[in-house]
Write an enzyme that holds these catalytic residues in place. Structure first.
Site, PDB file in Angstrom:
ATOM      1  N   ASP A  41      13.916   3.317  10.984  1.00 33.81           N
ATOM      2  CA  ASP A  41      13.122   2.629  11.778  1.00 33.81           C
ATOM      3  C   ASP A  41      12.232   3.632  11.994  1.00 33.81           C
ATOM      4  O   ASP A  41      12.153   4.342  13.401  1.00 33.81           O
ATOM      5  CB  ASP A  41      13.602   1.702  12.787  1.00 33.81           C
ATOM      6  CG  ASP A  41      12.933   0.873  13.197  1.00 33.81           C
ATOM      7  OD1 ASP A  41      11.327   1.410  13.596  1.00 33.81           O
ATOM      8  OD2 ASP A  41      13.241   0.207  14.345  1.00 33.81           O
TER       9      ASP A  41
ATOM     10  N   LYS B 187      -4.459  -1.539  16.058  1.00 36.04           N
ATOM     11  CA  LYS B 187      -5.174  -0.810  15.080  1.00 36.04           C
ATOM     12  C   LYS B 187      -6.176  -0.056  16.132  1.00 36.04           C
ATOM     13  O   LYS B 187      -7.061   0.066  15.247  1.00 36.04           O
ATOM     14  CB  LYS B 187      -5.414  -1.661  14.014  1.00 36.04           C
ATOM     15  CG  LYS B 187      -4.262  -2.558  12.863  1.00 36.04           C
ATOM     16  CD  LYS B 187      -3.516  -1.231  12.332  1.00 36.04           C
ATOM     17  CE  LYS B 187      -2.622  -1.231  11.596  1.00 36.04           C
ATOM     18  NZ  LYS B 187      -1.742  -0.745  10.804  1.00 36.04           N
TER      19      LYS B 187
ATOM     20  N   ASN C 275       1.978   4.602   7.511  1.00 38.19           N
ATOM     21  CA  ASN C 275       1.743   3.011   7.158  1.00 38.19           C
ATOM     22  C   ASN C 275       2.516   2.039   7.730  1.00 38.19           C
ATOM     23  O   ASN C 275       1.750   0.855   7.285  1.00 38.19           O
ATOM     24  CB  ASN C 275       1.387   3.932   5.284  1.00 38.19           C
ATOM     25  CG  ASN C 275       1.827   2.187   4.790  1.00 38.19           C
ATOM     26  OD1 ASN C 275       0.343   1.724   3.751  1.00 38.19           O
ATOM     27  ND2 ASN C 275       2.697   1.476   4.402  1.00 38.19           N
TER      28      ASN C 275
ATOM     29  N   TYR D  36      -1.944  -7.449  16.343  1.00 38.11           N
ATOM     30  CA  TYR D  36      -2.083  -6.533  15.808  1.00 38.11           C
ATOM     31  C   TYR D  36      -3.477  -5.548  15.855  1.00 38.11           C
ATOM     32  O   TYR D  36      -3.546  -4.463  15.970  1.00 38.11           O
ATOM     33  CB  TYR D  36      -1.928  -7.523  14.440  1.00 38.11           C
ATOM     34  CG  TYR D  36      -2.175  -6.454  13.109  1.00 38.11           C
ATOM     35  CD1 TYR D  36      -1.481  -5.803  12.567  1.00 38.11           C
ATOM     36  CD2 TYR D  36      -3.491  -6.682  11.995  1.00 38.11           C
ATOM     37  CE1 TYR D  36      -1.579  -5.183  11.319  1.00 38.11           C
ATOM     38  CE2 TYR D  36      -4.041  -5.855  10.984  1.00 38.11           C
ATOM     39  CZ  TYR D  36      -2.555  -5.321  10.722  1.00 38.11           C
ATOM     40  OH  TYR D  36      -2.969  -4.663   9.298  1.00 38.11           O
TER      41      TYR D  36
ATOM     42  N   ASP E 292      11.300   3.209   4.263  1.00 35.68           N
ATOM     43  CA  ASP E 292      10.619   1.338   4.283  1.00 35.68           C
ATOM     44  C   ASP E 292      12.155   1.351   5.454  1.00 35.68           C
ATOM     45  O   ASP E 292      13.296   1.334   4.603  1.00 35.68           O
ATOM     46  CB  ASP E 292      10.983   0.891   3.281  1.00 35.68           C
ATOM     47  CG  ASP E 292       9.655  -0.168   3.557  1.00 35.68           C
ATOM     48  OD1 ASP E 292       8.568  -0.441   3.217  1.00 35.68           O
ATOM     49  OD2 ASP E 292       9.984  -1.246   3.985  1.00 35.68           O
TER      50      ASP E 292
ATOM     51  N   LEU F  29       0.545  -0.812   0.243  1.00 32.55           N
ATOM     52  CA  LEU F  29       0.283  -0.299  -0.146  1.00 32.55           C
ATOM     53  C   LEU F  29       1.468   1.420  -0.032  1.00 32.55           C
ATOM     54  O   LEU F  29       0.336   2.356  -0.613  1.00 32.55           O
ATOM     55  CB  LEU F  29      -0.603  -0.005   1.208  1.00 32.55           C
ATOM     56  CG  LEU F  29      -1.943  -1.077   0.696  1.00 32.55           C
ATOM     57  CD1 LEU F  29      -2.730  -1.734   2.318  1.00 32.55           C
ATOM     58  CD2 LEU F  29      -3.470  -0.567   0.136  1.00 32.55           C
TER      59      LEU F  29
HETATM   60  P1  NAD Z   1       4.068  -4.385   2.995  1.00 33.59           P
HETATM   61  O1  NAD Z   1       4.188  -5.744   3.888  1.00 33.59           O
HETATM   62  O2  NAD Z   1       3.271  -4.504   1.758  1.00 33.59           O
HETATM   63  O3  NAD Z   1       4.144  -3.040   3.463  1.00 33.59           O
HETATM   64  C1  NAD Z   1       4.300  -2.913   4.717  1.00 33.59           C
HETATM   65  C2  NAD Z   1       6.177  -2.203   4.667  1.00 33.59           C
HETATM   66  O4  NAD Z   1       6.134  -1.717   5.847  1.00 33.59           O
HETATM   67  C3  NAD Z   1       6.186  -2.803   4.209  1.00 33.59           C
HETATM   68  O5  NAD Z   1       8.095  -2.620   2.858  1.00 33.59           O
HETATM   69  C4  NAD Z   1       8.163  -2.607   5.731  1.00 33.59           C
HETATM   70  O6  NAD Z   1       9.910  -2.908   5.104  1.00 33.59           O
HETATM   71  C5  NAD Z   1       7.559  -1.540   6.472  1.00 33.59           C
HETATM   72  N1  NAD Z   1       7.882  -1.645   7.102  1.00 33.59           N
HETATM   73  C6  NAD Z   1       7.883  -2.105   8.788  1.00 33.59           C
HETATM   74  N2  NAD Z   1       8.715  -2.327   9.595  1.00 33.59           N
HETATM   75  C7  NAD Z   1       9.169  -0.432   9.510  1.00 33.59           C
HETATM   76  C8  NAD Z   1       9.547   0.266  10.525  1.00 33.59           C
HETATM   77  N3  NAD Z   1       9.839  -0.234  11.920  1.00 33.59           N
HETATM   78  N4  NAD Z   1       9.948   1.159   9.733  1.00 33.59           N
HETATM   79  C9  NAD Z   1       9.959   1.308   8.420  1.00 33.59           C
HETATM   80  N5  NAD Z   1       9.558   0.482   7.762  1.00 33.59           N
HETATM   81  C10 NAD Z   1       9.521  -0.978   8.126  1.00 33.59           C
HETATM   82  O7  NAD Z   1       2.421  -4.507   3.945  1.00 33.59           O
HETATM   83  P2  NAD Z   1       0.834  -3.397   3.025  1.00 33.59           P
HETATM   84  O8  NAD Z   1      -0.258  -4.721   3.633  1.00 33.59           O
HETATM   85  O9  NAD Z   1       1.285  -2.865   2.365  1.00 33.59           O
HETATM   86  O10 NAD Z   1       0.746  -2.830   4.672  1.00 33.59           O
HETATM   87  C11 NAD Z   1       0.846  -1.048   4.725  1.00 33.59           C
HETATM   88  C12 NAD Z   1      -0.428  -0.967   5.611  1.00 33.59           C
HETATM   89  O11 NAD Z   1      -1.355  -1.250   5.690  1.00 33.59           O
HETATM   90  C13 NAD Z   1       0.303  -1.927   7.473  1.00 33.59           C
HETATM   91  O12 NAD Z   1      -0.097  -0.975   8.237  1.00 33.59           O
HETATM   92  C14 NAD Z   1      -0.580  -2.754   7.031  1.00 33.59           C
HETATM   93  O13 NAD Z   1      -1.435  -3.287   8.964  1.00 33.59           O
HETATM   94  C15 NAD Z   1      -1.590  -2.031   6.892  1.00 33.59           C
HETATM   95  N6  NAD Z   1      -3.247  -2.914   5.961  1.00 33.59           N
HETATM   96  C16 NAD Z   1      -3.187  -3.515   5.583  1.00 33.59           C
HETATM   97  C17 NAD Z   1      -4.004  -4.622   4.562  1.00 33.59           C
HETATM   98  C18 NAD Z   1      -3.987  -4.778   3.793  1.00 33.59           C
HETATM   99  O14 NAD Z   1      -5.610  -5.268   3.288  1.00 33.59           O
HETATM  100  N7  NAD Z   1      -3.209  -5.156   2.887  1.00 33.59           N
HETATM  101  C19 NAD Z   1      -5.362  -3.982   5.689  1.00 33.59           C
HETATM  102  C20 NAD Z   1      -5.680  -3.350   6.877  1.00 33.59           C
HETATM  103  C21 NAD Z   1      -4.643  -2.449   7.254  1.00 33.59           C
END
Ligand code: NAD
Length: 299
Positions: free
Chosen positions: A72, A174, A99, A170, A37, A18
């Protein structure tokens, strides 16, 4: 003209999924983007700058402006560097999109304290640190009399709003993000800062195995779970024309709604202190009068 022309945006966790989609969308709508990231695994281990570097290369090859930040999000000094990088590189900061996220799914009976702490740290501390650092900047501007149209977008989840089996850590994180969002909106509007959140649903490494059937791209037609479908809302929430604050949006493909959140329910007013042995019958009446909660995912 893009809706975010001239704005400077920091997006955490923007190397994949996302966050990557949001970074590309902001750049396409005129913003300069700090692509943060740490490049961690899904459970938060390891470091790798290449996902953020790839996103920056993609944006610049399309004529946009972007830089990599590998800090981070849950590190206080790292969050400070991320915000300073936006200001030093692009001359300001207008929008922060929180995010970044990880998962360490486990039933509570098997969950270790490290699995709890890791998830709480990245999501909650990893939201607070950049927000607090960004707010310092905007508050100083506001006090100096400079107009501020700052925007913060937080990322919650249906797991946080309704609960999700095997995701207590989680879901708690959230839910905390949802609560933080309304408090931040209430506290920060005086400085010209709007704060809204999203509970998205999209295909990423976080969801493509756990919800394989739901996330699969169709052979033809609208690909509802493409993460890019979430980004137009996030771009609008981070733009100057965004006129709302303190809202939590659910967004999934072509479906957009505002989550209604906790509400006061029916009240039984006894007029004096309750006795424990009368409460069961009163609770049964209140249950009949109250709206049914949305079921916990996976229950
Ligand atoms: P993803 O794993 O593809 O992306 C998450 C990114 O965050 C990764 O690239 C990771 O390297 C980075 N990250 C992790 N820890 C970090 C840190 N300490 N510092 C900097 N970067 C860090 O997952 P996604 O699905 O794209 O998730 C993005 C957000 O959306 C998250 O917060 C997730 O909980 C939320 N979310 C996603 C969904 C979904 O359907 N995909 C649903 C609800 C919520």
């Amino acid at each position: 003209m893009g809706i975010c022309d001239g704005r400077v945006v920091v997006i955490t966790g923007a190397g994949r999924g996302l966050g990557r989609a949001h970074a590309l969308a902001y750049a396409a709508h005129g913003a300069a983007v700090v692509v943060n990231d740490v490049g961690a695994s899904l459970s938060g281990e390891g470091r790798d700058d290449s996902p953020a570097e790839d996103v920056v290369a993609e944006i610049t090859s399309l004529g946009g402006r972007a830089v990599v930040n590998g800090d981070d999000v849950s590190d206080w000094d790292g969050a400070g560097r991320m915000i300073a990088q936006a200001i030093d590189t692009f001359g300001g900061l207008d929008t922060l999109v929180c995010n970044a996220g990880i998962v360490r799914d486990r039933m509570i009976v098997n969950m270790s304290v490290d699995e709890w702490d890791g998830v709480i740290r990245v999501h909650l501390r990893g939201m607070f640190c950049p927000v607090r650092q960004a707010v310092d900047h905007w508050r100083a501007m506001s006090k100096a009399g400079t107009p501020v149209a700052a925007r913060i977008v937080t990322t919650s989840s249906g797991a946080g709003l309704f609960g999700s089996v095997s995701q207590a850590n989680y879901s708690a994180a959230k839910a905390g993000i949802a609560a933080f969002t309304v408090v931040a909106a209430a506290e920060l509007s005086r400085y010209g800062i709007a704060v809204n959140g999203i509970a998205p649903s999209a295909r990423s490494r976080m969801t493509e195995e756990a919800f394989a059937e739901m996330m699969r791209a169709p052979q033809s037609g609208f690909d509802a779970m493409d993460p890019a479908n979430v980004s137009p809302l996030v771009v609008w929430l981070g733009s100057a024309p965004c006129h709302v604050t303190g809202q939590m949006f659910e967004i999934s493909g072509d479906q957009l709604s505002i989550a209604e959140g906790w509400q006061h329910g029916a009240v039984f007013d006894k007029g004096t202190r309750f006795e424990p042995d009368e409460i069961g019958a009163i609770v049964s009446d209140l249950e009949r009068e109250s709206r049914q909660a949305t079921p916990v995912y996976g229950a």
